[in-house]
Motif scaffolding. Sequence first.
Motif, PDB file in Angstrom:
ATOM      1  N   GLN A  88     -24.808   5.212 -43.533  1.00 24.50           N
ATOM      2  CA  GLN A  88     -23.590   4.480 -43.032  1.00 24.50           C
ATOM      3  C   GLN A  88     -24.036   2.944 -43.589  1.00 24.50           C
ATOM      4  OE1 GLN A  88     -21.584   4.892 -39.167  1.00 24.50           O
ATOM      5  NE2 GLN A  88     -20.603   3.243 -39.255  1.00 24.50           N
ATOM      6  N   LEU A  89     -22.956   2.237 -44.000  1.00 22.67           N
ATOM      7  CA  LEU A  89     -23.116   0.775 -44.116  1.00 22.67           C
ATOM      8  C   LEU A  89     -22.905  -0.111 -43.134  1.00 22.67           C
ATOM      9  CD1 LEU A  89     -21.706   0.648 -47.701  1.00 22.67           C
ATOM     10  CD2 LEU A  89     -24.097   0.727 -47.139  1.00 22.67           C
ATOM     11  N   ILE A  90     -23.615  -1.080 -42.708  1.00 17.36           N
ATOM     12  CA  ILE A  90     -23.142  -2.268 -41.465  1.00 17.36           C
ATOM     13  C   ILE A  90     -22.534  -3.168 -42.510  1.00 17.36           C
ATOM     14  CG2 ILE A  90     -23.968  -3.659 -39.894  1.00 17.36           C
ATOM     15  CD1 ILE A  90     -26.342  -1.895 -39.469  1.00 17.36           C
ATOM     16  N   LYS A  91     -21.260  -3.605 -42.418  1.00 16.31           N
ATOM     17  CA  LYS A  91     -20.529  -4.286 -43.038  1.00 16.31           C
ATOM     18  C   LYS A  91     -20.501  -5.687 -42.380  1.00 16.31           C
ATOM     19  CE  LYS A  91     -18.388  -0.737 -45.738  1.00 16.31           C
ATOM     20  NZ  LYS A  91     -17.014  -0.092 -46.012  1.00 16.31           N
ATOM     21  N   SER A  92     -20.249  -6.750 -42.986  1.00 18.01           N
ATOM     22  CA  SER A  92     -19.886  -8.207 -42.498  1.00 18.01           C
ATOM     23  C   SER A  92     -18.535  -8.101 -41.824  1.00 18.01           C
ATOM     24  CB  SER A  92     -20.014  -9.146 -43.460  1.00 18.01           C
ATOM     25  OG  SER A  92     -19.791 -10.266 -42.892  1.00 18.01           O
ATOM     26  N   PRO A  93     -18.476  -8.634 -40.590  1.00 15.43           N
ATOM     27  CA  PRO A  93     -17.181  -8.455 -39.752  1.00 15.43           C
ATOM     28  C   PRO A  93     -16.412  -9.874 -40.274  1.00 15.43           C
ATOM     29  CG  PRO A  93     -18.847  -9.025 -38.346  1.00 15.43           C
ATOM     30  CD  PRO A  93     -19.445  -8.544 -39.885  1.00 15.43           C
ATOM     31  N   GLU A 119     -26.750  -1.237 -30.138  1.00 15.87           N
ATOM     32  CA  GLU A 119     -26.652  -2.402 -29.555  1.00 15.87           C
ATOM     33  C   GLU A 119     -28.068  -3.438 -30.134  1.00 15.87           C
ATOM     34  OE1 GLU A 119     -27.470   0.372 -27.615  1.00 15.87           O
ATOM     35  OE2 GLU A 119     -25.465   0.658 -27.053  1.00 15.87           O
ATOM     36  N   THR A 120     -28.577  -2.847 -31.183  1.00 15.48           N
ATOM     37  CA  THR A 120     -29.555  -3.540 -31.676  1.00 15.48           C
ATOM     38  C   THR A 120     -28.903  -4.831 -32.542  1.00 15.48           C
ATOM     39  OG1 THR A 120     -30.971  -1.653 -31.952  1.00 15.48           O
ATOM     40  CG2 THR A 120     -31.440  -3.560 -33.607  1.00 15.48           C
ATOM     41  N   MET A 121     -29.269  -6.031 -32.443  1.00 17.65           N
ATOM     42  CA  MET A 121     -28.850  -6.997 -33.452  1.00 17.65           C
ATOM     43  C   MET A 121     -29.524  -6.994 -34.523  1.00 17.65           C
ATOM     44  SD  MET A 121     -28.379 -11.089 -32.677  1.00 17.65           S
ATOM     45  CE  MET A 121     -29.913 -11.520 -32.065  1.00 17.65           C
ATOM     46  N   VAL A 122     -28.864  -6.917 -35.666  1.00 11.28           N
ATOM     47  CA  VAL A 122     -29.626  -6.826 -37.191  1.00 11.28           C
ATOM     48  C   VAL A 122     -29.296  -8.292 -37.579  1.00 11.28           C
ATOM     49  CG1 VAL A 122     -28.990  -4.475 -37.359  1.00 11.28           C
ATOM     50  CG2 VAL A 122     -27.313  -5.965 -37.999  1.00 11.28           C
ATOM     51  N   CYS A 123     -28.668  -9.046 -37.549  1.00 12.31           N
ATOM     52  CA  CYS A 123     -28.497 -10.326 -38.166  1.00 12.31           C
ATOM     53  C   CYS A 123     -27.437 -11.229 -37.422  1.00 12.31           C
ATOM     54  CB  CYS A 123     -28.156 -10.229 -39.634  1.00 12.31           C
ATOM     55  SG  CYS A 123     -26.323  -9.476 -39.908  1.00 12.31           S
ATOM     56  N   LEU A 124     -27.551 -12.539 -38.175  1.00 10.04           N
ATOM     57  CA  LEU A 124     -26.800 -13.596 -37.430  1.00 10.04           C
ATOM     58  C   LEU A 124     -25.810 -13.903 -38.881  1.00 10.04           C
ATOM     59  CD1 LEU A 124     -29.019 -16.197 -35.602  1.00 10.04           C
ATOM     60  CD2 LEU A 124     -27.364 -14.500 -34.527  1.00 10.04           C
ATOM     61  N   ILE A 125     -24.461 -14.141 -38.591  1.00  9.56           N
ATOM     62  CA  ILE A 125     -23.573 -14.778 -39.696  1.00  9.56           C
ATOM     63  C   ILE A 125     -23.127 -15.997 -38.983  1.00  9.56           C
ATOM     64  CG2 ILE A 125     -21.478 -14.373 -40.904  1.00  9.56           C
ATOM     65  CD1 ILE A 125     -22.220 -11.436 -41.025  1.00  9.56           C
ATOM     66  N   GLY A 156     -16.226  -7.714 -45.049  1.00 11.22           N
ATOM     67  CA  GLY A 156     -16.174  -6.314 -45.440  1.00 11.22           C
ATOM     68  C   GLY A 156     -17.423  -6.204 -46.405  1.00 11.22           C
ATOM     69  N   GLN A 157     -18.306  -6.888 -46.637  1.00 10.20           N
ATOM     70  CA  GLN A 157     -19.523  -6.812 -47.697  1.00 10.20           C
ATOM     71  C   GLN A 157     -20.752  -5.965 -47.193  1.00 10.20           C
ATOM     72  OE1 GLN A 157     -20.863 -10.444 -49.517  1.00 10.20           O
ATOM     73  NE2 GLN A 157     -22.864  -9.518 -49.935  1.00 10.20           N
ATOM     74  N   PRO A 158     -21.243  -5.214 -47.677  1.00  8.93           N
ATOM     75  CA  PRO A 158     -22.161  -4.225 -47.025  1.00  8.93           C
ATOM     76  C   PRO A 158     -23.342  -5.226 -46.763  1.00  8.93           C
ATOM     77  CG  PRO A 158     -21.188  -3.029 -48.857  1.00  8.93           C
ATOM     78  CD  PRO A 158     -20.775  -4.259 -48.924  1.00  8.93           C
ATOM     79  N   LEU A 159     -24.026  -5.159 -45.681  1.00 13.52           N
ATOM     80  CA  LEU A 159     -25.206  -5.836 -45.274  1.00 13.52           C
ATOM     81  C   LEU A 159     -26.586  -5.163 -45.155  1.00 13.52           C
ATOM     82  CD1 LEU A 159     -23.544  -8.111 -42.278  1.00 13.52           C
ATOM     83  CD2 LEU A 159     -23.761  -8.884 -44.692  1.00 13.52           C
ATOM     84  N   PHE A 160     -26.406  -4.014 -44.540  1.00 14.32           N
ATOM     85  CA  PHE A 160     -27.696  -2.851 -44.280  1.00 14.32           C
ATOM     86  C   PHE A 160     -26.892  -1.554 -44.766  1.00 14.32           C
ATOM     87  CE2 PHE A 160     -28.058  -6.658 -41.358  1.00 14.32           C
ATOM     88  CZ  PHE A 160     -29.444  -6.891 -41.871  1.00 14.32           C
ATOM     89  N   LYS A 161     -28.013  -0.760 -45.224  1.00 11.44           N
ATOM     90  CA  LYS A 161     -27.686   0.796 -45.212  1.00 11.44           C
ATOM     91  C   LYS A 161     -28.653   1.536 -44.311  1.00 11.44           C
ATOM     92  CE  LYS A 161     -27.325   3.084 -49.179  1.00 11.44           C
ATOM     93  NZ  LYS A 161     -27.618   3.763 -50.479  1.00 11.44           N
TER      94      LYS A 161
END
Length: 165
Positions: A88-93, A119-125, A156-161
Amino acid sequence: MKRYGLTEFELEEEAFKIRLRREPDGTISPSTRNTPGFLVETPNGLGVGTQAAPSSAPAQVAPVPGTPPPFPSPHHLPVAAVEEPGTQLIKSPMVGTFYRSPAPDAKPFVEEGAAVTPETMVCLIEAMKLMNEIHAEVKGTIVQVLVENGKPVEYGQPLFKVKLG
């Protein structure tokens, strides 16, 4: 323009300039007959419309030299960013700037191979000077980081797979 009786309108911003001109009777004036009339977005970037076309035919378009190609659409993802079975892709909200860590000299929140939970924080935007925490929202393992630190991201841009499981 016709509705308000305008014959000319010009708007200039840092990155562009637009000028619309018409005669009171709606015809093109002789001074503008040989100048491009409008910009058109094409699959290859911006183009200058050189002739108005009937609604059934496309406008004649000439490329604008030096214009960058259009931004890639989230619907045309690179091969590495396509969801595969079991991933699954984690996408930018949101639109903003992607940061993998809380500070330039800090370790990234997650690396490839890291286990994540919803609940894991993966990045900041960063958007409008606000730092927004982005959480995995899935359970699995980070397979690939798809965005370089400090780069702009689109909604909607994919950030992580993530490999689910």
